[in-house]
Design an enzyme around this catalytic site. Sequence first.
Site, PDB file in Angstrom:
ATOM      1  N   LYS A   1       0.856  -1.199   0.000  1.00  0.00           N
ATOM      2  CA  LYS A   1       0.000   0.000   0.000  1.00  0.00           C
ATOM      3  C   LYS A   1       0.882   1.235   0.000  1.00  0.00           C
ATOM      4  O   LYS A   1       1.828   1.335   0.780  1.00  0.00           O
ATOM      5  CB  LYS A   1      -0.884  -0.010   1.243  1.00  0.00           C
ATOM      6  CG  LYS A   1      -1.541   1.334   1.523  1.00  0.00           C
ATOM      7  CD  LYS A   1      -2.771   1.232   2.376  1.00  0.00           C
ATOM      8  CE  LYS A   1      -2.507   1.028   3.827  1.00  0.00           C
ATOM      9  NZ  LYS A   1      -3.730   1.260   4.638  1.00  0.00           N
TER      10      LYS A   1
HETATM   11  C1  5RP Z   1      -2.264   4.223   8.446  1.00  0.00           C
HETATM   12  C2  5RP Z   1      -2.824   3.330   7.417  1.00  0.00           C
HETATM   13  C3  5RP Z   1      -4.162   3.657   6.845  1.00  0.00           C
HETATM   14  O1  5RP Z   1      -4.866   2.459   6.705  1.00  0.00           O
HETATM   15  C4  5RP Z   1      -3.961   4.290   5.500  1.00  0.00           C
HETATM   16  O2  5RP Z   1      -3.320   5.516   5.667  1.00  0.00           O
HETATM   17  C5  5RP Z   1      -5.245   4.399   4.678  1.00  0.00           C
HETATM   18  O3  5RP Z   1      -6.092   5.327   5.176  1.00  0.00           O
HETATM   19  P1  5RP Z   1      -6.273   6.780   4.518  1.00  0.00           P
HETATM   20  O4  5RP Z   1      -6.928   6.559   3.185  1.00  0.00           O
HETATM   21  O5  5RP Z   1      -7.130   7.495   5.500  1.00  0.00           O
HETATM   22  O6  5RP Z   1      -4.889   7.383   4.350  1.00  0.00           O
HETATM   23  O7  5RP Z   1      -2.238   2.372   7.023  1.00  0.00           O
HETATM   24  O8  5RP Z   1      -0.919   3.933   8.630  1.00  0.00           O
END
Ligand code: 5RP
Length: 257
Positions: free
Chosen positions: A172
């Site tokens: 991610k």
């Molecule tokens: C925090 C995370 C969150 O899940 C990620 O940031 C996704 O959320 P957003 O779309 O609010 O940024 O991993 O470390």
Amino acid sequence: MDFGIKNRLSRIIKAKTGKTVMLAVDHGYFQGPTTGLRDPGKTVRPLISFADCLFITRGMLRTCIDPKSDTAICLRVSGGPSILGELSNEDITTSMEEAIRLNASGVGMSIFVGARNEDRTISNLGRLVNEAERFGMPVLAVTAVGKEMGRDARYLGLACRIAAEIGAHFVKTYYCEDFYKVAEGCPVPIVMAGGKKIPERDALQMTKNAITEGAAGVDMGRNIFQSGNPLGMIKAIRSIVHKGASVEEAFEIYSKK
Ligand code: 5RP
């Protein structure tokens, strides 16, 4: 990749489109009861059936989520510091046994490339992958960005590639200019985090750009649950990710009350 990992991963990344809409609601693990997640159960209830997967900690899963839901679970298994401390000082906090007991389809942790504890978070990822592979469990590496780090294609490309090299099964990261370079350099699927709340049309445009440039979907939180219309927003995101809708079409879906 063995059968178990592929099978679990296919609960998250749907075979029909090769994409996923993950709803991230793990923010409390370092931010506490943040806006939109003061009562995670209430926030998630109307949205869960529109998410392919929930990204969540074990504590919120046990207390706030209906176990009869058939939405896949990706369990955040790292933590340690709060928003008041050194964020990169994370460790693995949830065991593989617990992930299996909770019927998770994946586990996720953050790596902090370029931050104080870079090396330890990356070796933690290696240990998590070693253990996860014994049980056929896919690992999501979250490329966290420290306050001092930029979010450009060079930096995010570095972080995503390291995550894949260490063995993460999916990654991610954030959207950035020239996102396609990040995707090109990363041989495993990338899901886009949404980041801070921005106007809905901009969040839809960012999603469209990420998908066009090679993302396998989103793992989005604040831009859904802090939206003026969370249900409309998750439906609109789905239409882009799974149906290739245009930003205009998606915005129309968002706008329907
Ligand atoms: C925090 C995370 C969150 O899940 C990620 O940031 C996704 O959320 P957003 O779309 O609010 O940024 O991993 O470390």
